[in-house]
Motif scaffolding. Sequence first.
Motif, PDB file in Angstrom:
ATOM      1  N   LEU A 312       0.849  -1.190   0.000  1.00 21.76           N
ATOM      2  CA  LEU A 312       0.000   0.000   0.000  1.00 21.76           C
ATOM      3  C   LEU A 312       0.882   1.237   0.000  1.00 21.76           C
ATOM      4  CD1 LEU A 312      -2.430  -1.101   2.855  1.00 21.76           C
ATOM      5  CD2 LEU A 312      -2.740  -1.443   0.401  1.00 21.76           C
ATOM      6  N   SER A 313       0.496   2.222  -0.781  1.00 19.44           N
ATOM      7  CA  SER A 313       1.194   3.510  -0.751  1.00 19.44           C
ATOM      8  C   SER A 313       0.151   4.614  -0.762  1.00 19.44           C
ATOM      9  CB  SER A 313       2.146   3.659  -1.939  1.00 19.44           C
ATOM     10  OG  SER A 313       1.464   3.447  -3.155  1.00 19.44           O
ATOM     11  N   SER A 314       0.519   5.754  -0.211  1.00 17.34           N
ATOM     12  CA  SER A 314      -0.435   6.862  -0.150  1.00 17.34           C
ATOM     13  C   SER A 314      -0.622   7.444  -1.549  1.00 17.34           C
ATOM     14  CB  SER A 314       0.056   7.930   0.823  1.00 17.34           C
ATOM     15  OG  SER A 314       1.376   8.304   0.496  1.00 17.34           O
ATOM     16  N   ILE A 315      -1.829   7.801  -1.841  1.00 16.29           N
ATOM     17  CA  ILE A 315      -2.165   8.310  -3.180  1.00 16.29           C
ATOM     18  C   ILE A 315      -1.441   9.634  -3.455  1.00 16.29           C
ATOM     19  CG2 ILE A 315      -4.077   9.183  -4.608  1.00 16.29           C
ATOM     20  CD1 ILE A 315      -5.851   7.094  -3.130  1.00 16.29           C
ATOM     21  N   ASP A 316      -1.256  10.451  -2.405  1.00 14.17           N
ATOM     22  CA  ASP A 316      -0.637  11.773  -2.598  1.00 14.17           C
ATOM     23  C   ASP A 316       0.841  11.794  -2.174  1.00 14.17           C
ATOM     24  OD1 ASP A 316      -0.855  11.491   0.096  1.00 14.17           O
ATOM     25  OD2 ASP A 316      -2.029  13.322   0.444  1.00 14.17           O
ATOM     26  N   PHE A 317       1.462  10.618  -2.057  1.00  6.74           N
ATOM     27  CA  PHE A 317       2.873  10.497  -1.678  1.00  6.74           C
ATOM     28  C   PHE A 317       3.180  11.037  -0.271  1.00  6.74           C
ATOM     29  CE2 PHE A 317       3.044  10.180  -6.276  1.00  6.74           C
ATOM     30  CZ  PHE A 317       3.869   9.071  -6.445  1.00  6.74           C
ATOM     31  N   SER A 318       2.177  11.171   0.569  1.00 11.80           N
ATOM     32  CA  SER A 318       2.434  11.565   1.952  1.00 11.80           C
ATOM     33  C   SER A 318       2.938  10.350   2.729  1.00 11.80           C
ATOM     34  CB  SER A 318       1.155  12.114   2.604  1.00 11.80           C
ATOM     35  OG  SER A 318       0.134  11.122   2.582  1.00 11.80           O
ATOM     36  N   PHE A 319       3.519  10.613   3.897  1.00 11.36           N
ATOM     37  CA  PHE A 319       4.044   9.510   4.705  1.00 11.36           C
ATOM     38  C   PHE A 319       2.921   8.587   5.184  1.00 11.36           C
ATOM     39  CE2 PHE A 319       7.836  12.280   6.234  1.00 11.36           C
ATOM     40  CZ  PHE A 319       8.499  12.024   5.024  1.00 11.36           C
ATOM     41  N   ILE A 320       3.266   7.295   5.300  1.00 14.20           N
ATOM     42  CA  ILE A 320       2.352   6.355   5.964  1.00 14.20           C
ATOM     43  C   ILE A 320       2.730   6.359   7.437  1.00 14.20           C
ATOM     44  CG2 ILE A 320       1.676   3.947   6.167  1.00 14.20           C
ATOM     45  CD1 ILE A 320       1.179   3.940   3.391  1.00 14.20           C
ATOM     46  N   MET A 321       1.871   6.989   8.235  1.00 12.62           N
ATOM     47  CA  MET A 321       2.174   7.213   9.648  1.00 12.62           C
ATOM     48  C   MET A 321       1.387   6.226  10.522  1.00 12.62           C
ATOM     49  SD  MET A 321       4.346   9.652   9.403  1.00 12.62           S
ATOM     50  CE  MET A 321       4.479  10.383  11.027  1.00 12.62           C
ATOM     51  N   GLU A 322       1.583   6.374  11.836  1.00 11.76           N
ATOM     52  CA  GLU A 322       0.959   5.450  12.790  1.00 11.76           C
ATOM     53  C   GLU A 322      -0.552   5.371  12.630  1.00 11.76           C
ATOM     54  OE1 GLU A 322       4.895   6.611  14.455  1.00 11.76           O
ATOM     55  OE2 GLU A 322       3.219   7.678  13.505  1.00 11.76           O
ATOM     56  N   LYS A 364      -9.661  -5.377  -0.470  1.00  9.90           N
ATOM     57  CA  LYS A 364      -8.981  -4.583  -1.510  1.00  9.90           C
ATOM     58  C   LYS A 364      -9.831  -3.371  -1.909  1.00  9.90           C
ATOM     59  CE  LYS A 364      -9.020  -6.251  -5.616  1.00  9.90           C
ATOM     60  NZ  LYS A 364      -8.848  -7.117  -6.788  1.00  9.90           N
ATOM     61  N   ASN A 365     -11.129  -3.586  -2.079  1.00  9.06           N
ATOM     62  CA  ASN A 365     -12.018  -2.486  -2.470  1.00  9.06           C
ATOM     63  C   ASN A 365     -12.054  -1.399  -1.401  1.00  9.06           C
ATOM     64  OD1 ASN A 365     -12.652  -3.768  -4.847  1.00  9.06           O
ATOM     65  ND2 ASN A 365     -14.483  -4.764  -4.037  1.00  9.06           N
ATOM     66  N   THR A 366     -12.031  -1.811  -0.138  1.00 13.14           N
ATOM     67  CA  THR A 366     -12.044  -0.832   0.957  1.00 13.14           C
ATOM     68  C   THR A 366     -10.724  -0.071   1.028  1.00 13.14           C
ATOM     69  OG1 THR A 366     -13.542  -2.283   2.186  1.00 13.14           O
ATOM     70  CG2 THR A 366     -12.447  -0.551   3.437  1.00 13.14           C
ATOM     71  N   LEU A 367      -9.605  -0.798   0.918  1.00 10.79           N
ATOM     72  CA  LEU A 367      -8.292  -0.150   0.966  1.00 10.79           C
ATOM     73  C   LEU A 367      -8.092   0.821  -0.192  1.00 10.79           C
ATOM     74  CD1 LEU A 367      -6.042  -3.206   1.956  1.00 10.79           C
ATOM     75  CD2 LEU A 367      -6.449  -1.158   3.357  1.00 10.79           C
ATOM     76  N   SER A 368      -8.642   0.482  -1.354  1.00 11.76           N
ATOM     77  CA  SER A 368      -8.446   1.298  -2.568  1.00 11.76           C
ATOM     78  C   SER A 368      -9.040   2.691  -2.439  1.00 11.76           C
ATOM     79  CB  SER A 368      -9.061   0.598  -3.783  1.00 11.76           C
ATOM     80  OG  SER A 368      -8.398  -0.615  -4.037  1.00 11.76           O
ATOM     81  N   LYS A 369      -9.921   2.892  -1.494  1.00 11.06           N
ATOM     82  CA  LYS A 369     -10.521   4.216  -1.304  1.00 11.06           C
ATOM     83  C   LYS A 369      -9.515   5.215  -0.736  1.00 11.06           C
ATOM     84  CE  LYS A 369     -15.081   2.179  -0.554  1.00 11.06           C
ATOM     85  NZ  LYS A 369     -16.104   1.825   0.469  1.00 11.06           N
ATOM     86  N   LYS A 370      -8.485   4.697  -0.039  1.00 14.03           N
ATOM     87  CA  LYS A 370      -7.521   5.598   0.602  1.00 14.03           C
ATOM     88  C   LYS A 370      -6.080   5.394   0.157  1.00 14.03           C
ATOM     89  CE  LYS A 370      -9.725   7.124   4.802  1.00 14.03           C
ATOM     90  NZ  LYS A 370      -9.501   7.454   6.228  1.00 14.03           N
ATOM     91  N   PHE A 371      -5.796   4.216  -0.445  1.00 14.09           N
ATOM     92  CA  PHE A 371      -4.415   3.877  -0.782  1.00 14.09           C
ATOM     93  C   PHE A 371      -4.328   3.338  -2.204  1.00 14.09           C
ATOM     94  CE2 PHE A 371      -5.057   3.053   3.753  1.00 14.09           C
ATOM     95  CZ  PHE A 371      -4.062   3.836   4.323  1.00 14.09           C
ATOM     96  N   LYS A 372      -3.137   3.458  -2.764  1.00 16.33           N
ATOM     97  CA  LYS A 372      -2.824   2.744  -3.991  1.00 16.33           C
ATOM     98  C   LYS A 372      -2.449   1.321  -3.587  1.00 16.33           C
ATOM     99  CE  LYS A 372       0.346   2.633  -7.906  1.00 16.33           C
ATOM    100  NZ  LYS A 372       1.591   3.200  -8.492  1.00 16.33           N
ATOM    101  N   VAL A 373      -3.118   0.334  -4.183  1.00 15.18           N
ATOM    102  CA  VAL A 373      -2.951  -1.056  -3.759  1.00 15.18           C
ATOM    103  C   VAL A 373      -2.274  -1.862  -4.865  1.00 15.18           C
ATOM    104  CG1 VAL A 373      -4.122  -3.148  -2.969  1.00 15.18           C
ATOM    105  CG2 VAL A 373      -5.045  -0.899  -2.353  1.00 15.18           C
ATOM    106  N   SER A 374      -1.132  -2.476  -4.542  1.00 12.20           N
ATOM    107  CA  SER A 374      -0.486  -3.444  -5.424  1.00 12.20           C
ATOM    108  C   SER A 374      -0.471  -4.783  -4.700  1.00 12.20           C
ATOM    109  CB  SER A 374       0.942  -3.033  -5.763  1.00 12.20           C
ATOM    110  OG  SER A 374       0.976  -1.729  -6.298  1.00 12.20           O
ATOM    111  N   TYR A 375      -0.559  -5.876  -5.458  1.00 10.47           N
ATOM    112  CA  TYR A 375      -0.554  -7.167  -4.757  1.00 10.47           C
ATOM    113  C   TYR A 375      -0.063  -8.290  -5.669  1.00 10.47           C
ATOM    114  CZ  TYR A 375      -5.022  -7.938  -7.202  1.00 10.47           C
ATOM    115  OH  TYR A 375      -5.982  -8.082  -8.161  1.00 10.47           O
TER     116      TYR A 375
END
Length: 419
Positions: A312-322, A364-375
């Motif tokens: 998972l990576s942030s869509i806007d390249f922001s940090f993945i924080m706690e 995957k569908n839920t995660l895709s709303k907030k993150f770019k998902v590769s698998y």
Amino acid sequence: MRIFKFGGASVKDAAGIKNVHDVLQKVGYEDVMLVVSAMGKTTNALEVVIKNYFEKSPALQASVQEVIKYHNQILIDLFDDEKSSVFVDVNALFADLNYFLNHNKSPNYNFVYDQIVSYGELISSTILSHYMTLMGIETNWIDVRNFIKTDSNYRDANVDWERTKKNISKKIQQKTLNITQGFLGSDENNFTTTLGREGSDYTAAIFAYCLNAKSVTIWKDVPGVMNADPRYFENATLLNQISYREAIELAFYGATVIHPKTLQPLQKKEIPLFVKSFINPNLPGTSVAKGADLSPNLPCFIVKKEQLLISLSSIDFSFIMEENISEIFALLHQFKMKVSLIQNSAISFSVCIEDKFGNFDALKNTLSKKFKVSYNENVSLYTIRHFDEKAAKMVEKNKTVLLKQVSRETMQLVTKEDN
């Protein structure tokens, strides 16, 4: 008391049942609680019944008949008199199964799963108990559901230890051969629950803890715990001794010989666990007890197939924080994903998971709303405890390594086979 657990492979046919009798003759059966699994691949066969039931398939009754036919052949091979009470008892259990299939109103898959799949253990323990009686061994057949009480988390129930301890300490007869079912419990409404696949080992540990047992022995078709699964690794070596701590580590990473939940209650009371061969019961096998971590001290290899690697990576390249990681884990918990490995960097988070309940698409569908998902699907996770360079090279050979993680004693690699 001593607690013995016999798995499905040990009671898969009439010869297996006779062999259990032979093992008991060699190692003794007084003051024994014998926990038994469903026969052979019965659990898988009952899962087909469940599938046909929910799909309203015309093959439903045929799939039930397959299970009946399989057990009837074992009965015929073991018992000469077809009017024997064992036939009556087993037929009554199949009648109960059919009654449930015809009258159940619940649409809850996990609830239905537990009610149906439990018949495997109920039937196998009934047959085993009758055979021991036939051979002159006095037995006390008990319904484990009256003893192990759980919550209503069907298919992966949590034990109510207070009620369970009270039941077992008061009601179990000692000085006899007790026979009961692995894997099963019941909730406060007395509906059947199950403790998770391979939960019969856990059942044995629960009884051991509540009875302050002398030992637990898991009888298998291997000489003991090996440092690697012989199906995937050549030259697997028998481990003579494993500490509780090391065994818990191996179980956590996916070693299939010992169920992950089994060891904690045994460690609390320092009850030794033996893994021994039902083919050669007089061999020492492996002991899991207080003491040296491993003997001999070798790298231990564990492989888990059919895993999912999600990045998972942030869509806007922001940090993945706690707060992001907390949200991701909440979703993994919600969708009942078994997490085997995690790794994160500033803008990405990777996790290797097991999709035990088939919920990946929804996750995957839920995660895709907030993150770019590769698998990557159908990857393998290799864990090497007490690794060295030679062990690592052996695992990496002819594979593409998608992710590697190394700590002081453990190396983990997510791989796919090279074509």
